[in-house]
Design an enzyme around this catalytic site. Structure first.
Site, PDB file in Angstrom:
ATOM      1  N   THR A  47     -39.814  70.721  99.924  1.00  0.00           N
ATOM      2  CA  THR A  47     -41.030  71.412  99.485  1.00  0.00           C
ATOM      3  C   THR A  47     -41.986  71.653 100.642  1.00  0.00           C
ATOM      4  OG1 THR A  47     -40.771  70.452  97.292  1.00  0.00           O
ATOM      5  CG2 THR A  47     -42.942  71.327  97.841  1.00  0.00           C
ATOM      6  N   CYS A  48     -42.089  70.691 101.541  1.00  0.00           N
ATOM      7  CA  CYS A  48     -42.975  70.841 102.696  1.00  0.00           C
ATOM      8  C   CYS A  48     -42.540  72.019 103.559  1.00  0.00           C
ATOM      9  CB  CYS A  48     -42.986  69.560 103.526  1.00  0.00           C
ATOM     10  SG  CYS A  48     -43.438  68.093 102.589  1.00  0.00           S
ATOM     11  N   ASP A  49     -41.239  72.150 103.727  1.00  0.00           N
ATOM     12  CA  ASP A  49     -40.660  73.163 104.601  1.00  0.00           C
ATOM     13  C   ASP A  49     -40.599  74.548 103.962  1.00  0.00           C
ATOM     14  OD1 ASP A  49     -39.440  73.363 107.289  1.00  0.00           O
ATOM     15  OD2 ASP A  49     -37.656  73.998 106.184  1.00  0.00           O
TER      16      ASP A  49
END
Length: 160
Positions: A47-49
């Protein structure tokens, strides 16, 4: 836990400079400035990426147009990982500063750590975004664990 109206604690974060690892005193970066600071649980995590960092890359020009002088991404990772993540995602080219909270001290001081043993993540930062003016939080959004909706670049832009 940090909240709107609170002053950020002193912190020493890390980045990779021309000569190797460098200490960044957060209070010096924030003094007299309007800064967006957001945190992710981990560089290169799904999700961060795919969502969180890209949203700030897309929103960077609009945030700057509203007076934000610097956009800082913090993660409980080492400085080498943060440097490489910034280079591979285009965040560095977009002018986003990626800083490592390598030992998690800053995240703990904010009261924003959590563990996700199933993913092998311990002492990681919760997902949040804030606007900080001269060291004081003027807007703050904290996502529920496992979500990325309140702390996106687009959502924070609406707060300015």
């Amino acid at each position: 836990m940090i909240a709107t109206g609170g002053r950020l604690p002193e912190a020493e974060l890390l980045r990779i400079g021309a000569g190797g690892p460098e200490t960044v005193r957060l209070s010096e970066r924030l003094a007299g400035r309007k800064v967006v600071l957001f945190a992710v649980p981990g560089a290169f995590t799904p999700t961060c990426d795919s969502a969180h960092l890209p949203g700030f890359i897309r929103s960077a020009p609009a945030l700057r147009a509203r007076g934000v002088e610097e956009i800082i991404c913090v993660s409980v990772n080492d400085a080498h990982v943060m440097r490489y993540w910034g280079e591979t995602t285009g965040a560095t080219a977009a002018g986003i500063t990626l800083l490592a909270d390598a030992d998690g001290a800053f995240s703990r001081a904010l009261g924003l750590t959590y563990d996700n043993p199933a993913a092998g993540m311990f002492g990681r930062s919760r997902r949040y975004a804030m606007v900080v003016e001269d060291g004081v939080v003027t807007a703050f959004e904290l996502d529920p664990i496992g979500q990325c909706s309140l702390s996106t670049g687009e959502a924070l832009l609406e707060k300015l």
